[in-house]
Design an enzyme around this catalytic site. Structure first.
Site, PDB file in Angstrom:
ATOM      1  N   CYS A  19      33.206  34.280  97.939  1.00 56.05           N
ATOM      2  CA  CYS A  19      33.737  35.074  96.933  1.00 56.05           C
ATOM      3  C   CYS A  19      33.444  36.456  97.152  1.00 56.05           C
ATOM      4  O   CYS A  19      32.351  36.682  98.164  1.00 56.05           O
ATOM      5  CB  CYS A  19      33.144  34.790  95.804  1.00 56.05           C
ATOM      6  SG  CYS A  19      33.783  35.415  94.486  1.00 56.05           S
ATOM      7  N   ASP A 138      25.403  29.182  87.751  1.00 57.45           N
ATOM      8  CA  ASP A 138      24.755  30.268  88.408  1.00 57.45           C
ATOM      9  C   ASP A 138      23.314  30.703  87.678  1.00 57.45           C
ATOM     10  O   ASP A 138      23.027  30.158  86.809  1.00 57.45           O
ATOM     11  CB  ASP A 138      25.736  31.719  88.208  1.00 57.45           C
ATOM     12  CG  ASP A 138      25.524  32.470  89.475  1.00 57.45           C
ATOM     13  OD1 ASP A 138      24.335  32.539  90.182  1.00 57.45           O
ATOM     14  OD2 ASP A 138      26.078  33.331  89.552  1.00 57.45           O
TER      15      ASP A 138
END
Length: 215
Positions: A19, A138
């Site tokens: 990402c 996360d």
């Protein structure tokens, strides 16, 4: 019941998303190493933020079969619609406080990111976001919507849900194998752990990350 990758999937590899690309050539080179998805950040507070023009350049440089993921944080629906009109994304990734209806309104595959600690009820959230293509787990930080590079207790991700689990936070070539062993995720999502600088990915680190994730 817990989502389990098929035997064929396990024989192949853990899926890998990188990402925060900001350069077309960098994204193309990384994709040719065999990553499954790239992330484009449409969040202005991120150091990896790109505008629509740059995002289109990156997407047009990609080889076939690489999933193009657009990352948004509490974005206005009109802004997301504008991005979708210009950039051919495959998947949306929501990192803010978006509710299930807000995520599903675009009639596109989407990933919901969750900030996880010991109090996070992942099972309940999986039911709430049951229309998602997967949940991204996360590290919990009350002040930041992900992208911190912080690691959480990956064993918390080993839960009994129907959605594929994508693991993020604290990932790099030295931790990838441990993350897979502890959490048995469908995919890993890495950003800062394979960078030379913010938004610039290190191809050698990506190659090492792929190898370590699939030992």
């Amino acid at each position: 019941m817990r989502f389990e990758p098929s035997l064929t999937h396990k024989a192949n590899k853990v899926k890998i998303k990188v990402c925060g690309f900001t350069q077309a050539q960098n994204a193309q080179d990384a994709s040719l190493l065999g990553i499954d998805a790239i992330g484009l950040v449409f969040y202005e507070k991120s150091p990896r933020y790109i505008d629509v023009e740059r995002a289109l350049e990156i997407v047009q440089a990609l080889p076939p079969f690489v999933n193009r993921v657009g990352l948004f944080v509490n974005a206005d629906s009109h802004f997301i619609d504008e991005v979708l009109c210009e950039v051919p994304l495959d998947t949306l990734q929501f990192h803010g406080d978006e509710n299930p209806q807000a995520c599903a309104q675009y009639a596109m595959p989407f990933i919901k990111a969750l900030r996880v600690n010991e109090q996070t009820n992942i099972v309940q959230l999986a039911q709430d976001y049951q229309l998602a293509s997967g949940l991204l787990l996360d590290a919990y930080n009350p002040n930041v919507y992900g992208g911190t590079g912080e690691q959480f207790d990956w064993s918390l991700a080993n839960v009994d849900i129907d959605l594929p689990i994508i693991l993020a936070g604290g990932l790099n070539p030295d931790t990838a194998a441990q993350a897979v062993e502890q959490a048995n995720p469908y995919a890993l999502d890495v950003s800062s752990g394979v960078e030379s600088a913010k938004g610039i990915k290190n191809l050698e680190k990506i190659q090492q990350f792929i190898q370590q994730a699939n030992l």
